[in-house]
Design a protein around this motif. Sequence first.
Motif, PDB file in Angstrom:
ATOM      1  N   ASP A 106       0.810  -1.212   0.000  1.00  0.00           N
ATOM      2  CA  ASP A 106       0.000   0.000   0.000  1.00  0.00           C
ATOM      3  C   ASP A 106       0.849   1.270   0.000  1.00  0.00           C
ATOM      4  O   ASP A 106       0.322   2.367  -0.195  1.00  0.00           O
ATOM      5  CB  ASP A 106      -0.912   0.035   1.238  1.00  0.00           C
ATOM      6  CG  ASP A 106      -1.912  -1.104   1.254  1.00  0.00           C
ATOM      7  OD1 ASP A 106      -2.431  -1.448   0.175  1.00  0.00           O
ATOM      8  OD2 ASP A 106      -2.162  -1.655   2.348  1.00  0.00           O
ATOM      9  N   ILE A 107       2.149   1.132   0.239  1.00  0.00           N
ATOM     10  CA  ILE A 107       3.033   2.291   0.360  1.00  0.00           C
ATOM     11  C   ILE A 107       3.501   2.732  -1.026  1.00  0.00           C
ATOM     12  O   ILE A 107       4.039   1.941  -1.796  1.00  0.00           O
ATOM     13  CB  ILE A 107       4.244   1.954   1.249  1.00  0.00           C
ATOM     14  CG1 ILE A 107       3.786   1.432   2.618  1.00  0.00           C
ATOM     15  CG2 ILE A 107       5.140   3.179   1.404  1.00  0.00           C
ATOM     16  CD1 ILE A 107       2.907   2.378   3.389  1.00  0.00           C
ATOM     17  N   ARG A 108       3.302   4.018  -1.306  1.00  0.00           N
ATOM     18  CA  ARG A 108       3.722   4.569  -2.601  1.00  0.00           C
ATOM     19  C   ARG A 108       4.768   5.674  -2.451  1.00  0.00           C
ATOM     20  O   ARG A 108       5.302   6.159  -3.437  1.00  0.00           O
ATOM     21  CB  ARG A 108       2.504   5.128  -3.359  1.00  0.00           C
ATOM     22  CG  ARG A 108       1.512   4.053  -3.793  1.00  0.00           C
ATOM     23  CD  ARG A 108       2.101   3.167  -4.877  1.00  0.00           C
ATOM     24  NE  ARG A 108       1.215   2.080  -5.267  1.00  0.00           N
ATOM     25  CZ  ARG A 108       1.248   0.866  -4.733  1.00  0.00           C
ATOM     26  NH1 ARG A 108       2.125   0.587  -3.800  1.00  0.00           N
ATOM     27  NH2 ARG A 108       0.412  -0.080  -5.139  1.00  0.00           N
ATOM     28  N   ILE A 109       5.052   6.064  -1.207  1.00  0.00           N
ATOM     29  CA  ILE A 109       6.061   7.098  -0.972  1.00  0.00           C
ATOM     30  C   ILE A 109       6.700   6.837   0.388  1.00  0.00           C
ATOM     31  O   ILE A 109       6.024   6.467   1.348  1.00  0.00           O
ATOM     32  CB  ILE A 109       5.443   8.516  -1.028  1.00  0.00           C
ATOM     33  CG1 ILE A 109       6.517   9.592  -0.818  1.00  0.00           C
ATOM     34  CG2 ILE A 109       4.323   8.677  -0.010  1.00  0.00           C
ATOM     35  CD1 ILE A 109       6.004  11.009  -1.040  1.00  0.00           C
ATOM     36  N   VAL A 110       8.020   7.016   0.452  1.00  0.00           N
ATOM     37  CA  VAL A 110       8.733   6.800   1.700  1.00  0.00           C
ATOM     38  C   VAL A 110       9.927   7.745   1.789  1.00  0.00           C
ATOM     39  O   VAL A 110      10.598   8.001   0.788  1.00  0.00           O
ATOM     40  CB  VAL A 110       9.205   5.324   1.829  1.00  0.00           C
ATOM     41  CG1 VAL A 110      10.120   4.934   0.689  1.00  0.00           C
ATOM     42  CG2 VAL A 110       9.902   5.086   3.159  1.00  0.00           C
ATOM     43  N   GLU A 111      10.117   8.304   2.969  1.00  0.00           N
ATOM     44  CA  GLU A 111      11.366   8.988   3.294  1.00  0.00           C
ATOM     45  C   GLU A 111      12.121   8.043   4.219  1.00  0.00           C
ATOM     46  O   GLU A 111      11.696   7.791   5.355  1.00  0.00           O
ATOM     47  CB  GLU A 111      11.085  10.322   3.993  1.00  0.00           C
ATOM     48  CG  GLU A 111      10.630  11.437   3.069  1.00  0.00           C
ATOM     49  CD  GLU A 111      11.787  12.074   2.298  1.00  0.00           C
ATOM     50  OE1 GLU A 111      12.827  12.387   2.920  1.00  0.00           O
ATOM     51  OE2 GLU A 111      11.655  12.268   1.075  1.00  0.00           O
ATOM     52  N   LEU A 112      13.218   7.468   3.717  1.00  0.00           N
ATOM     53  CA  LEU A 112      13.956   6.502   4.517  1.00  0.00           C
ATOM     54  C   LEU A 112      15.387   6.964   4.753  1.00  0.00           C
ATOM     55  O   LEU A 112      15.880   7.894   4.124  1.00  0.00           O
ATOM     56  CB  LEU A 112      13.895   5.109   3.891  1.00  0.00           C
ATOM     57  CG  LEU A 112      14.431   4.870   2.482  1.00  0.00           C
ATOM     58  CD1 LEU A 112      15.953   4.836   2.448  1.00  0.00           C
ATOM     59  CD2 LEU A 112      13.873   3.566   1.923  1.00  0.00           C
ATOM     60  N   HIS A 113      16.056   6.264   5.662  1.00  0.00           N
ATOM     61  CA  HIS A 113      17.336   6.711   6.198  1.00  0.00           C
ATOM     62  C   HIS A 113      18.484   6.312   5.277  1.00  0.00           C
ATOM     63  O   HIS A 113      19.169   5.309   5.492  1.00  0.00           O
ATOM     64  CB  HIS A 113      17.529   6.110   7.594  1.00  0.00           C
ATOM     65  CG  HIS A 113      18.568   6.805   8.410  1.00  0.00           C
ATOM     66  ND1 HIS A 113      18.284   7.831   9.275  1.00  0.00           N
ATOM     67  CD2 HIS A 113      19.910   6.624   8.482  1.00  0.00           C
ATOM     68  CE1 HIS A 113      19.376   8.243   9.869  1.00  0.00           C
ATOM     69  NE2 HIS A 113      20.394   7.527   9.393  1.00  0.00           N
ATOM     70  N   ASP A 114      18.742   7.133   4.273  1.00  0.00           N
ATOM     71  CA  ASP A 114      19.782   6.855   3.277  1.00  0.00           C
ATOM     72  C   ASP A 114      21.081   7.570   3.625  1.00  0.00           C
ATOM     73  O   ASP A 114      21.648   8.281   2.799  1.00  0.00           O
ATOM     74  CB  ASP A 114      19.307   7.250   1.883  1.00  0.00           C
ATOM     75  CG  ASP A 114      19.022   8.751   1.767  1.00  0.00           C
ATOM     76  OD1 ASP A 114      18.528   9.346   2.760  1.00  0.00           O
ATOM     77  OD2 ASP A 114      19.277   9.338   0.699  1.00  0.00           O
ATOM     78  N   CYS A 115      21.587   7.377   4.836  1.00  0.00           N
ATOM     79  CA  CYS A 115      22.847   8.021   5.215  1.00  0.00           C
ATOM     80  C   CYS A 115      23.986   7.590   4.290  1.00  0.00           C
ATOM     81  O   CYS A 115      24.942   8.336   4.067  1.00  0.00           O
ATOM     82  CB  CYS A 115      23.173   7.724   6.669  1.00  0.00           C
ATOM     83  SG  CYS A 115      23.072   5.965   7.096  1.00  0.00           S
ATOM     84  N   GLY A 171       7.775   4.602 -10.728  1.00  0.00           N
ATOM     85  CA  GLY A 171       7.979   3.257 -10.213  1.00  0.00           C
ATOM     86  C   GLY A 171       7.003   2.935  -9.093  1.00  0.00           C
ATOM     87  O   GLY A 171       6.008   3.636  -8.896  1.00  0.00           O
ATOM     88  N   ARG A 172       7.306   1.882  -8.344  1.00  0.00           N
ATOM     89  CA  ARG A 172       6.363   1.415  -7.330  1.00  0.00           C
ATOM     90  C   ARG A 172       6.336   2.276  -6.086  1.00  0.00           C
ATOM     91  O   ARG A 172       5.271   2.547  -5.533  1.00  0.00           O
ATOM     92  CB  ARG A 172       6.678  -0.043  -6.942  1.00  0.00           C
ATOM     93  CG  ARG A 172       5.451  -0.759  -6.426  1.00  0.00           C
ATOM     94  CD  ARG A 172       5.753  -2.136  -5.903  1.00  0.00           C
ATOM     95  NE  ARG A 172       6.459  -2.143  -4.636  1.00  0.00           N
ATOM     96  CZ  ARG A 172       5.900  -1.811  -3.468  1.00  0.00           C
ATOM     97  NH1 ARG A 172       4.656  -1.388  -3.432  1.00  0.00           N
ATOM     98  NH2 ARG A 172       6.596  -1.867  -2.359  1.00  0.00           N
ATOM     99  N   VAL A 173       7.512   2.703  -5.604  1.00  0.00           N
ATOM    100  CA  VAL A 173       7.596   3.508  -4.378  1.00  0.00           C
ATOM    101  C   VAL A 173       8.564   4.660  -4.622  1.00  0.00           C
ATOM    102  O   VAL A 173       9.755   4.430  -4.852  1.00  0.00           O
ATOM    103  CB  VAL A 173       8.108   2.677  -3.175  1.00  0.00           C
ATOM    104  CG1 VAL A 173       8.067   3.523  -1.905  1.00  0.00           C
ATOM    105  CG2 VAL A 173       7.288   1.412  -2.992  1.00  0.00           C
ATOM    106  N   GLY A 194      -1.466  11.271  -6.040  1.00  0.00           N
ATOM    107  CA  GLY A 194      -2.360  10.339  -5.381  1.00  0.00           C
ATOM    108  C   GLY A 194      -1.881   9.798  -4.050  1.00  0.00           C
ATOM    109  O   GLY A 194      -2.219   8.667  -3.677  1.00  0.00           O
ATOM    110  N   VAL A 195      -1.114  10.582  -3.296  1.00  0.00           N
ATOM    111  CA  VAL A 195      -0.569  10.106  -2.032  1.00  0.00           C
ATOM    112  C   VAL A 195      -1.647  10.121  -0.950  1.00  0.00           C
ATOM    113  O   VAL A 195      -2.259  11.157  -0.674  1.00  0.00           O
ATOM    114  CB  VAL A 195       0.617  10.977  -1.572  1.00  0.00           C
ATOM    115  CG1 VAL A 195       1.115  10.516  -0.204  1.00  0.00           C
ATOM    116  CG2 VAL A 195       1.740  10.913  -2.586  1.00  0.00           C
ATOM    117  N   THR A 196      -1.884   8.981  -0.326  1.00  0.00           N
ATOM    118  CA  THR A 196      -2.804   8.898   0.811  1.00  0.00           C
ATOM    119  C   THR A 196      -2.122   8.306   2.048  1.00  0.00           C
ATOM    120  O   THR A 196      -2.591   8.500   3.169  1.00  0.00           O
ATOM    121  CB  THR A 196      -4.038   8.049   0.472  1.00  0.00           C
ATOM    122  OG1 THR A 196      -3.626   6.735   0.080  1.00  0.00           O
ATOM    123  CG2 THR A 196      -4.838   8.687  -0.660  1.00  0.00           C
TER     124      THR A 196
END
Length: 401
Positions: A292-301, A334-336, A377-379
């Motif tokens: 269900d996740i289409r956007i993420v801010e992740l820890h890309d140190c 893409g997917r995410v 379309g981010v929910t």
Amino acid sequence: MTGGDMRRVHIAGVGMVPFSTPSRSEPYDVQAAAAVRNALADAGIGLDQVQQAYAGYVYGDSTSGQRALYGVGMTGIPVVNVNNNCSTGSSALWLARQAVAGGAAECVLAFGFEQMERGALTVKWPDRPSPFDEFIGFADKHDADTDGGTGDAPFAARLFGAAGAAYAERHGVDPATFAMIAVKARRHAKHNPYAVFRDEVTLEEVLASPRIYGPLTRLQCCPPTCGAAAAIVTSADFARRHGLRTDVAIAAQAMTTDRPDTFENPPNLVGFEMARRAADEVYDAAGVSPEDIRIVELHDCFTTNELLSYEALRLTPDGTAERFVRDGDNTYGGRVVTNPSGGLLSKGHPLGATGLAQCAELTWQLRGRAGDRQVDGVTLALQHNIGLGGAAVVTLYEKVN
């Protein structure tokens, strides 16, 4: 973490300042006060309506949070200073959410800041036991390099480089795959006025930059950064009474720390299993699936950690992260869409501010106010922030109609 007696928590306002290199930075208190003012203005309230504050930073004296907030006003509220390494900002947000969800307060400020020095992170207190002793000892025994020459690399680069090298050896990953993540980060940051590095780079430039450790080159490592960010966290009742927006809510949130399996392999050493456990808790609590996740801010140190985090967060099945990158499933179309802000690699990584800058970006995305970075379309929006030594915080935000 959640329960029937917990109140719904909303992000009423967010704010940050443009991140900068140490040579161009204003003092931490100036940056933090500006970020707090921006968040208050975004929420449409004054500091006198805030009932508690959680101030996140790693490098500074013990009441730097008060010094920073006093620049906005001195209202006598509790101010708690938070230090959880690179997950400090998200830890401050975690505490603020708990205070509101549990009924201890209705309007809470979480803010984070950092005035960093030039150069790589170092141990600041060599005269006493370090929380990283066991981590560094593990790295010494499981050196990722086959040709030597980088054993004097900064400890964070050694740990994350070793984790990436171990994954690459197990799954046969081309080193260029890691470099592609840095190219993507710069491409996203081009549209972010808060980012430090907004100029695009080529794959060849990334691979040709000086080697740091294992598969990591300099352009695959986040820079020392200064900056600040803030969020106003409220209950639904408080927001309604004061006419504040309730269009973004925290659907679920979890914090985890290390278990003995941390020291069983290099990916766990940099938070893989911590992150996976936190993500699983969040998905279960919110009743959603990773699909269900289409956007993420992740820890890309480091680029290696972004690739590992795709699988830790279950955005792609184990062993498929390279294909995820090469198919473009980590970017627009893409997917995410991963790190539309440019992430730590390009936006920058002021340790105490990072988690709250991620919160700001995802709040703007859910509001549809991210400009050229906007994901359609981010929910739902997922946030992932880790600190070695260690803590992982995963937060799921949702758009509320």
